[in-house]
Design a protein around this motif. Structure first.
Motif, PDB file in Angstrom:
ATOM      1  N   HIS A 308       0.839  -1.197   0.000  1.00 33.61           N
ATOM      2  CA  HIS A 308       0.000   0.000   0.000  1.00 33.61           C
ATOM      3  C   HIS A 308       0.876   1.250   0.000  1.00 33.61           C
ATOM      4  O   HIS A 308       0.565   2.246  -0.673  1.00 33.61           O
ATOM      5  CB  HIS A 308      -0.913  -0.021   1.225  1.00 33.61           C
ATOM      6  CG  HIS A 308      -1.919   1.076   1.251  1.00 33.61           C
ATOM      7  ND1 HIS A 308      -2.860   1.260   0.258  1.00 33.61           N
ATOM      8  CD2 HIS A 308      -2.129   2.071   2.153  1.00 33.61           C
ATOM      9  CE1 HIS A 308      -3.616   2.309   0.543  1.00 33.61           C
ATOM     10  NE2 HIS A 308      -3.200   2.818   1.684  1.00 33.61           N
ATOM     11  N   ALA A 311       2.287   1.842  -3.592  1.00 37.07           N
ATOM     12  CA  ALA A 311       1.291   2.439  -4.493  1.00 37.07           C
ATOM     13  C   ALA A 311       1.090   3.916  -4.168  1.00 37.07           C
ATOM     14  O   ALA A 311       0.966   4.753  -5.076  1.00 37.07           O
ATOM     15  CB  ALA A 311      -0.027   1.690  -4.374  1.00 37.07           C
ATOM     16  N   THR A 312       1.088   4.256  -2.872  1.00 39.46           N
ATOM     17  CA  THR A 312       0.905   5.650  -2.457  1.00 39.46           C
ATOM     18  C   THR A 312       2.096   6.502  -2.862  1.00 39.46           C
ATOM     19  O   THR A 312       1.935   7.631  -3.340  1.00 39.46           O
ATOM     20  CB  THR A 312       0.697   5.730  -0.929  1.00 39.46           C
ATOM     21  OG1 THR A 312      -0.428   4.917  -0.571  1.00 39.46           O
ATOM     22  CG2 THR A 312       0.452   7.160  -0.488  1.00 39.46           C
ATOM     23  N   LEU A 314       4.169   5.997  -5.345  1.00 39.89           N
ATOM     24  CA  LEU A 314       4.125   6.179  -6.798  1.00 39.89           C
ATOM     25  C   LEU A 314       3.103   7.240  -7.176  1.00 39.89           C
ATOM     26  O   LEU A 314       3.361   8.107  -8.018  1.00 39.89           O
ATOM     27  CB  LEU A 314       3.776   4.860  -7.489  1.00 39.89           C
ATOM     28  CG  LEU A 314       4.902   3.857  -7.740  1.00 39.89           C
ATOM     29  CD1 LEU A 314       4.340   2.624  -8.434  1.00 39.89           C
ATOM     30  CD2 LEU A 314       6.015   4.461  -8.586  1.00 39.89           C
ATOM     31  N   ASN A 315       1.948   7.152  -6.546  1.00 38.57           N
ATOM     32  CA  ASN A 315       0.875   8.100  -6.856  1.00 38.57           C
ATOM     33  C   ASN A 315       1.263   9.523  -6.450  1.00 38.57           C
ATOM     34  O   ASN A 315       1.025  10.485  -7.193  1.00 38.57           O
ATOM     35  CB  ASN A 315      -0.405   7.677  -6.140  1.00 38.57           C
ATOM     36  CG  ASN A 315      -1.602   8.500  -6.562  1.00 38.57           C
ATOM     37  OD1 ASN A 315      -1.949   8.573  -7.740  1.00 38.57           O
ATOM     38  ND2 ASN A 315      -2.240   9.150  -5.596  1.00 38.57           N
ATOM     39  N   ASN A 316       1.884   9.658  -5.287  1.00 40.27           N
ATOM     40  CA  ASN A 316       2.312  10.974  -4.807  1.00 40.27           C
ATOM     41  C   ASN A 316       3.399  11.577  -5.682  1.00 40.27           C
ATOM     42  O   ASN A 316       3.554  12.795  -5.748  1.00 40.27           O
ATOM     43  CB  ASN A 316       2.805  10.884  -3.362  1.00 40.27           C
ATOM     44  CG  ASN A 316       1.678  10.615  -2.378  1.00 40.27           C
ATOM     45  OD1 ASN A 316       0.498  10.762  -2.713  1.00 40.27           O
ATOM     46  ND2 ASN A 316       2.016  10.208  -1.170  1.00 40.27           N
ATOM     47  N   ASP A 318       3.423  11.346  -8.825  1.00 34.10           N
ATOM     48  CA  ASP A 318       2.816  11.577 -10.141  1.00 34.10           C
ATOM     49  C   ASP A 318       3.345  10.637 -11.208  1.00 34.10           C
ATOM     50  O   ASP A 318       3.580  11.034 -12.357  1.00 34.10           O
ATOM     51  CB  ASP A 318       3.024  13.033 -10.589  1.00 34.10           C
ATOM     52  CG  ASP A 318       2.291  14.019  -9.691  1.00 34.10           C
ATOM     53  OD1 ASP A 318       1.177  13.674  -9.229  1.00 34.10           O
ATOM     54  OD2 ASP A 318       2.832  15.101  -9.441  1.00 34.10           O
ATOM     55  N   ASN A 320       3.228   7.585 -13.939  1.00 34.94           N
ATOM     56  CA  ASN A 320       2.262   7.249 -14.978  1.00 34.94           C
ATOM     57  C   ASN A 320       1.237   6.258 -14.433  1.00 34.94           C
ATOM     58  O   ASN A 320       1.601   5.179 -13.966  1.00 34.94           O
ATOM     59  CB  ASN A 320       3.004   6.646 -16.175  1.00 34.94           C
ATOM     60  CG  ASN A 320       2.070   6.321 -17.317  1.00 34.94           C
ATOM     61  OD1 ASN A 320       1.212   5.467 -17.179  1.00 34.94           O
ATOM     62  ND2 ASN A 320       2.261   6.980 -18.444  1.00 34.94           N
ATOM     63  N   PRO A 321      -0.077   6.580 -14.447  1.00 38.21           N
ATOM     64  CA  PRO A 321      -1.109   5.687 -13.886  1.00 38.21           C
ATOM     65  C   PRO A 321      -1.095   4.288 -14.486  1.00 38.21           C
ATOM     66  O   PRO A 321      -1.286   3.298 -13.782  1.00 38.21           O
ATOM     67  CB  PRO A 321      -2.418   6.414 -14.216  1.00 38.21           C
ATOM     68  CG  PRO A 321      -2.036   7.847 -14.358  1.00 38.21           C
ATOM     69  CD  PRO A 321      -0.663   7.832 -14.963  1.00 38.21           C
ATOM     70  N   ILE A 324       1.699   2.355 -12.978  1.00 44.17           N
ATOM     71  CA  ILE A 324       1.380   1.944 -11.604  1.00 44.17           C
ATOM     72  C   ILE A 324       0.544   0.672 -11.627  1.00 44.17           C
ATOM     73  O   ILE A 324       0.819  -0.291 -10.906  1.00 44.17           O
ATOM     74  CB  ILE A 324       0.608   3.064 -10.861  1.00 44.17           C
ATOM     75  CG1 ILE A 324       1.500   4.300 -10.695  1.00 44.17           C
ATOM     76  CG2 ILE A 324       0.144   2.565  -9.496  1.00 44.17           C
ATOM     77  CD1 ILE A 324       0.779   5.489 -10.074  1.00 44.17           C
ATOM     78  N   LYS A 325      -0.494   0.645 -12.469  1.00 46.66           N
ATOM     79  CA  LYS A 325      -1.358  -0.524 -12.562  1.00 46.66           C
ATOM     80  C   LYS A 325      -0.584  -1.739 -13.042  1.00 46.66           C
ATOM     81  O   LYS A 325      -0.816  -2.868 -12.592  1.00 46.66           O
ATOM     82  CB  LYS A 325      -2.531  -0.239 -13.507  1.00 46.66           C
ATOM     83  CG  LYS A 325      -3.482   0.834 -13.004  1.00 46.66           C
ATOM     84  CD  LYS A 325      -4.466   1.230 -14.075  1.00 46.66           C
ATOM     85  CE  LYS A 325      -5.293   2.427 -13.653  1.00 46.66           C
ATOM     86  NZ  LYS A 325      -6.163   2.914 -14.744  1.00 46.66           N
TER      87      LYS A 325
END
Length: 356
Positions: A308, A311-312, A314-316, A318, A320-321, A324-325
Motif C-alpha cells: 500500500h 502504491a501511495t 508512486l501516486n504521490n 505523479d 504514470n497511472p 502503476i497498474k
C-alpha cells in the motif's frame, strides 16, 4: 484408421490415433453453443447393459480431452444417483492435485471439514436450505466463511459439469458479514522508512524495504528466484494471485538495487532463503520476523502496508497511472499477452525512479 491423400502423384499417409476401446470419446455438437465440445464415456450397468454417459460440456476440445483423461485416471460411478458430497469433493481434489500446490490442497481439506454434517448425503439431494443453514451457524472469520463458499461453488461446479446435479447451489449462499473485518491500511511514514534504512543490512529489514519499493506481495518475494532477476536491466519477473498480477515485470528502484545485488548468489535458488538455504515459510516469517521487528520498533503495520505504501509513493510522485497498474498488477491493467517491449520496460523504470 489410415487415410490416403494424393497430391502431385504422391501418396501422403496420415495416421489418426483412435482411443482405446472403453476409453471414451470427445466430439463437437452442432449449432452455436458456448460449450460445444462434449466428453462421453460408455459405462456398464447392472445386468451387463451399457450406457453412454456425458462427463460434461466444454468450450474447447483440449479441455474436454483433459476431463476425459482425468476421469479415466480417477474414475467414479457416473450412473450413481447416490454419489455423496464427500465423494465429489475427493474427486475434485484428485483432479487438481497435479495443478495446485500442496498447501492449497491442504487448505481446501481444512475448509471442507466444516461440511461434515453433509458428508454422507448424496450431492443430488443437497438443496440450498441445507447449505444456508450450515453457513448461518458458522461463526468463523469472514475470510474463512468466504473461502468455504468458494469451495462449495467449486464442488457443485465439478458435479454440474458431470451432470451429477442440475444447479450450483453454492453460488446462491448468502454470507453473514457480521464477522467481516475492515482492515485499515496504514502507509509507512517517511520517518519510519528512514528508520528502516538505518537498520538495513539484516534480512528482515531488507525484505521490508524491497516490498515498499517494489510493491511485491510477501508471497511473491519469498517465491522470487535468482533466475527471474535481471540485474543489468533492473527488473524481475514474478507475480501471483490474479490473472493481471501473474508473470508481471517489476522494475527495481535505484535506491533498493544494492539490496537486491547483495542478496543475489549463484549458489541460491531464491533471493531470500532461510539459514539452512531452504525456502522461507510465510507464516513463520510473518509471526517471528515481521511482527517481532514491528513491535521492537514501535510500528503498527501489516505486511500488506508495504504494498500500500508503494502504491501511495508512486501516486504521490505523479507516476504514470498505467505504469502503476502494471507494476502492482491490478485487474484493470491489460497488455497483449503480457508482452513487454524495451519502451515498456523503460517507462516502468521511470515510474519507480520517481520514488526517493
Amino acid at each position: 484408421m489410415v487415410i490416403l491423400l494424393c497430391k502431385n502423384n504422391r501418396k501422403d499417409v496420415i495416421f489418426f490415433m483412435r482411443n482405446a476401446n472403453g476409453y471414451g470419446s470427445v466430439y463437437k455438437l452442432s449449432g452455436n453453443r458456448r460449450k460445444p465440445y462434449v466428453a462421453v464415456k460408455t459405462v456398464s450397468l447392472k445386468g451387463g447393459k451399457q450406457k453412454r454417459v456425458i462427463l460434461g460440456y466444454y468450450e474447447g476440445r483440449k479441455e474436454a480431452k483433459i476431463a476425459l483423461a482425468e476421469y479415466n485416471k480417477n474414475p467414479y460411478d457416473l450412473t450413481a444417483a447416490k454419489i455423496t458430497f464427500y465423494e465429489v469433493f475427493k474427486k475434485l481434489l484428485d483432479s487438481k492435485k497435479d495443478k495446485l500446490q500442496k498447501v492449497t490442497l491442504e487448505n481446501k481439506e481444512h475448509l471442507f471439514k466444516y461440511f461434515e454434517p453433509l458428508y454422507k448425503i448424496p450431492i443430488k439431494e443437497i438443496k440450498l436450505g441445507m447449505l444456508q443453514e450450515l453457513f448461518d451457524l458458522d461463526n468463523s472469520s469472514y475470510g474463512t466463511i468466504k473461502g468455504r463458499k468458494s469451495l462449495c461453488i467449486q464442488i457443485f461446479d465439478f458435479a454440474l459439469k458431470r451432470e451429477l446435479v442440475e444447479k450450483n447451489y453454492g453460488t446462491l449462499i448468502d454470507i453473514n458479514k457480521k464477522n467481516e473485518k475492515v482492515i485499515k491500511r496504514k502507509i509507512f511514514t517517511s520517518d519510519e522508512i528512514a528508520k528502516l534504512w538505518e537498520l538495513s543490512g539484516t534480512q528482515e529489514v531488507d525484505m521490508i524495504l524491497i516490498m515498499i519499493y517494489t510493491g511485491l506481495r510477501i508471497g511473491e518475494l519469498l517465491n522470487l528466484k535468482i533466475e527471474d532477476i535481471n540485474l543489468e536491466e533492473r527488473y524481475c519477473r514474478t507475480g501471483s494471485k490474479t490473472e493481471a498480477g501473474k508473470n508481471r515485470l517489476i522494475p527495481f528502484n535505484y535506491k533498493i538495487l544494492p539490496l537486491i545485488i547483495k542478496n543475489v548468489s549463484p549458489n541460491k535458488t531464491y533471493l531470500f532463503q532461510s539459514i539452512y538455504n531452504k525456502k522461507i515459510s510465510y507464516s513463520n516469517w510473518r509471526k517471528i520476523n515481521f511482527s517481532g521487528l514491528m513491535e521492537s520498533l514501535g510500528f503498527s503495520h501489516t505486511i500488506h502496508d508495504c504494498r500500500h505504501t508503494f502504491a501511495t509513493l508512486l501516486n504521490n510522485a505523479d507516476a504514470n497511472p498505467t505504469s502503476i497498474k502494471s507494476i502492482i498488477g491490478h485487474s484493470n491493467f491489460e497488455t497483449t499477452e503480457k508482452i513487454y517491449t524495451h519502451k515498456d520496460i523503460e517507462e516502468l523504470k521511470k515510474a519507480v525512479d520517481k520514488i526517493i
